[in-house]
Design an enzyme around this catalytic site. Sequence first.
Site, PDB file in Angstrom:
ATOM      1  N   ARG A 130      44.429  27.465  43.825  1.00  0.00           N
ATOM      2  CA  ARG A 130      43.786  28.946  43.928  1.00  0.00           C
ATOM      3  C   ARG A 130      42.927  28.899  42.595  1.00  0.00           C
ATOM      4  O   ARG A 130      42.836  28.210  42.172  1.00  0.00           O
ATOM      5  CB  ARG A 130      45.176  29.876  43.505  1.00  0.00           C
ATOM      6  CG  ARG A 130      46.342  29.482  43.058  1.00  0.00           C
ATOM      7  CD  ARG A 130      46.121  29.342  41.466  1.00  0.00           C
ATOM      8  NE  ARG A 130      45.464  30.462  40.791  1.00  0.00           N
ATOM      9  CZ  ARG A 130      44.932  30.169  39.843  1.00  0.00           C
ATOM     10  NH1 ARG A 130      44.600  29.235  39.085  1.00  0.00           N
ATOM     11  NH2 ARG A 130      44.470  31.527  39.139  1.00  0.00           N
ATOM     12  N   GLY A 131      42.635  30.230  42.545  1.00  0.00           N
ATOM     13  CA  GLY A 131      41.115  30.507  41.633  1.00  0.00           C
ATOM     14  C   GLY A 131      40.057  30.184  42.561  1.00  0.00           C
ATOM     15  O   GLY A 131      39.784  29.154  43.142  1.00  0.00           O
ATOM     16  N   ALA A 132      39.194  31.047  42.508  1.00  0.00           N
ATOM     17  CA  ALA A 132      37.769  31.133  43.311  1.00  0.00           C
ATOM     18  C   ALA A 132      37.096  29.740  43.589  1.00  0.00           C
ATOM     19  O   ALA A 132      36.961  29.195  44.469  1.00  0.00           O
ATOM     20  CB  ALA A 132      37.003  32.307  42.950  1.00  0.00           C
ATOM     21  N   ARG A 136      41.614  32.993  52.248  1.00  0.00           N
ATOM     22  CA  ARG A 136      41.518  33.960  50.990  1.00  0.00           C
ATOM     23  C   ARG A 136      40.237  34.679  51.262  1.00  0.00           C
ATOM     24  O   ARG A 136      39.132  34.208  50.855  1.00  0.00           O
ATOM     25  CB  ARG A 136      41.522  33.272  50.011  1.00  0.00           C
ATOM     26  CG  ARG A 136      42.619  32.138  49.572  1.00  0.00           C
ATOM     27  CD  ARG A 136      43.743  32.656  49.292  1.00  0.00           C
ATOM     28  NE  ARG A 136      44.012  33.746  48.128  1.00  0.00           N
ATOM     29  CZ  ARG A 136      44.335  33.624  46.911  1.00  0.00           C
ATOM     30  NH1 ARG A 136      44.462  32.623  46.245  1.00  0.00           N
ATOM     31  NH2 ARG A 136      44.409  34.921  46.195  1.00  0.00           N
ATOM     32  N   GLN A 180      50.437  34.404  37.662  1.00  0.00           N
ATOM     33  CA  GLN A 180      49.447  33.077  37.226  1.00  0.00           C
ATOM     34  C   GLN A 180      49.505  33.318  35.389  1.00  0.00           C
ATOM     35  O   GLN A 180      49.140  32.068  35.124  1.00  0.00           O
ATOM     36  CB  GLN A 180      48.225  33.531  37.936  1.00  0.00           C
ATOM     37  CG  GLN A 180      48.057  33.327  39.449  1.00  0.00           C
ATOM     38  CD  GLN A 180      48.640  34.342  40.170  1.00  0.00           C
ATOM     39  OE1 GLN A 180      49.155  35.226  39.823  1.00  0.00           O
ATOM     40  NE2 GLN A 180      47.807  34.564  41.386  1.00  0.00           N
ATOM     41  N   ASP A 235      36.484  36.828  41.485  1.00  0.00           N
ATOM     42  CA  ASP A 235      36.579  36.205  42.656  1.00  0.00           C
ATOM     43  C   ASP A 235      35.345  36.592  43.420  1.00  0.00           C
ATOM     44  O   ASP A 235      34.821  36.057  44.529  1.00  0.00           O
ATOM     45  CB  ASP A 235      37.665  36.889  43.409  1.00  0.00           C
ATOM     46  CG  ASP A 235      38.897  35.948  42.945  1.00  0.00           C
ATOM     47  OD1 ASP A 235      39.607  36.193  41.902  1.00  0.00           O
ATOM     48  OD2 ASP A 235      39.116  35.004  43.598  1.00  0.00           O
ATOM     49  N   ASN A 259      38.536  40.893  40.868  1.00  0.00           N
ATOM     50  CA  ASN A 259      39.325  39.990  40.300  1.00  0.00           C
ATOM     51  C   ASN A 259      40.888  40.392  40.587  1.00  0.00           C
ATOM     52  O   ASN A 259      41.122  41.255  41.149  1.00  0.00           O
ATOM     53  CB  ASN A 259      38.977  39.848  38.742  1.00  0.00           C
ATOM     54  CG  ASN A 259      39.660  38.613  38.258  1.00  0.00           C
ATOM     55  OD1 ASN A 259      39.561  37.581  38.719  1.00  0.00           O
ATOM     56  ND2 ASN A 259      40.356  38.869  37.073  1.00  0.00           N
ATOM     57  N   LYS A 260      41.747  39.244  40.000  1.00  0.00           N
ATOM     58  CA  LYS A 260      43.448  39.523  40.151  1.00  0.00           C
ATOM     59  C   LYS A 260      43.608  41.190  40.036  1.00  0.00           C
ATOM     60  O   LYS A 260      43.079  41.741  39.044  1.00  0.00           O
ATOM     61  CB  LYS A 260      43.875  38.651  39.345  1.00  0.00           C
ATOM     62  CG  LYS A 260      45.401  38.753  39.176  1.00  0.00           C
ATOM     63  CD  LYS A 260      45.926  38.602  40.826  1.00  0.00           C
ATOM     64  CE  LYS A 260      45.692  37.229  41.474  1.00  0.00           C
ATOM     65  NZ  LYS A 260      45.763  37.516  42.935  1.00  0.00           N
TER      66      LYS A 260
HETATM   67  C1  LIG Z   1      37.946  30.926  37.754  1.00  0.00           C
HETATM   68  S1  LIG Z   1      39.205  31.636  38.722  1.00  0.00           S
HETATM   69  C2  LIG Z   1      38.556  33.561  38.873  1.00  0.00           C
HETATM   70  C3  LIG Z   1      39.625  34.138  39.790  1.00  0.00           C
HETATM   71  O1  LIG Z   1      39.759  33.565  40.934  1.00  0.00           O
HETATM   72  C4  LIG Z   1      40.930  34.463  38.948  1.00  0.00           C
HETATM   73  O2  LIG Z   1      40.757  35.179  37.929  1.00  0.00           O
HETATM   74  C5  LIG Z   1      41.827  35.093  39.989  1.00  0.00           C
HETATM   75  O3  LIG Z   1      41.872  36.137  40.113  1.00  0.00           O
HETATM   76  C6  LIG Z   1      42.547  34.043  40.970  1.00  0.00           C
HETATM   77  O4  LIG Z   1      43.397  34.782  41.567  1.00  0.00           O
HETATM   78  P1  LIG Z   1      44.559  33.900  42.781  1.00  0.00           P
HETATM   79  O5  LIG Z   1      45.312  34.836  43.507  1.00  0.00           O
HETATM   80  O6  LIG Z   1      45.424  33.204  41.788  1.00  0.00           O
HETATM   81  O7  LIG Z   1      43.459  32.976  43.417  1.00  0.00           O
END
Ligand SMILES: CSC[C@@H](O)[C@@H](O)C(=O)COP(=O)(O)O
Length: 356
Positions: free
Chosen positions: A44-46, A90, A201, A242, A252-253
């Site tokens: 996970r994470g963009a 996603r 997270q 994201d 973002n999250k």
């Molecule tokens: C460098 S990662 C940036 C974002 O992807 C991060 O802040 C985030 O919101 C991740 O969400 P996730 O649902 O864990 O994929």
Amino acid sequence: METLHWKGNELLLLDQTALPLQERYLSCRSWQDVRRAIAVLAVRGAPAIGVAAAYAVVLAARALVQGGVADSAALLTQLHAICLDLDAARPTAVNLHWALAKMERRAAELQAENDPALIVDALEALANAICAEDITVNRRLSAYGAACLCKAGKKLHILTHCNAGALATAGIGTALGVIRALHARGLVNMVYADETRPLLQGARLTATELHADGIPVTLITDNMAAWVMRTKEIDAVIVGADRITGNGDTANKIGTYGVAILAREHRIPFYVAAPISTFDLQMETGVSIPIEERDHREVRQFQGQASAPADVAVFNPAFDVTPHEYITAIFTEAGVISEPDERQVTQFFQKKGVVL
Ligand SMILES: CSC[C@@H](O)[C@@H](O)C(=O)COP(=O)(O)O
């Protein structure tokens, strides 16, 4: 801990659903394995999702050729359907779309050669390049962020949300990359990590990652952020992204928007650290960003145990959008966009000659 590792015929993914209890790797030998890992947040994470998806395309192309697809046009048609499916895993993180589009473009460039094996090799080389580029890009944007924040000339108290670290990228991370670069200069007093409900997270990943690197970190629950800002002399908030639209609005999250409002109220600068691949200039404002909604059990349960009535209604958006007015600056690998709005973002891309 390596977030992802390409072995030539399989992609190893650190299973982030098991952290911090267990450090185990998932072996992905098909594009469907990678898709599943993306959907359940094992990876996970963009940026990390983008890299994983690029390798999924390599696995898909190779399986198609080994399965007898001998014509480039047929290969491209089937790959397109697979990319659409991967993209849907996603919907908010635009890096996924960015990486898949890049892979498809490369395959299309070679279509005229009518040599499917050549396309597979070229796709593998591109996936490796996307992965390597992420490492470089993390370092560059982190250096810009640290240069900007070190101007205060003091050790900082920083608050972050979710995980925008090494576990979210192929490199040192974005928001946590900036924090690592500041720490290297001796400029981090304390990082407050929001635990980040519902999937934690912040607690499971950010706290683990920073703690392992000896960077001072204090874990807080999400509802403590306002009080921490009021009592702990927070100097800056730094988060990842994201998707960033043409006017600087940033997805973002879930919870990030609330943190931005709190930062404004407490006159704390709010920074976003993200690679150029997180920008979606096709979208003018954040209103158009698709927000992923996830399984209601993530909210009704806590680590598999019921924490609410089994049939209670739930709303579970995985992301929110912070309007650009709340953002002090965006750190990218090409430089810093201060007080982002449509004009600043457009000028930045024109000046830097960056084409997405
Ligand atoms: C460098 S990662 C940036 C974002 O992807 C991060 O802040 C985030 O919101 C991740 O969400 P996730 O649902 O864990 O994929």
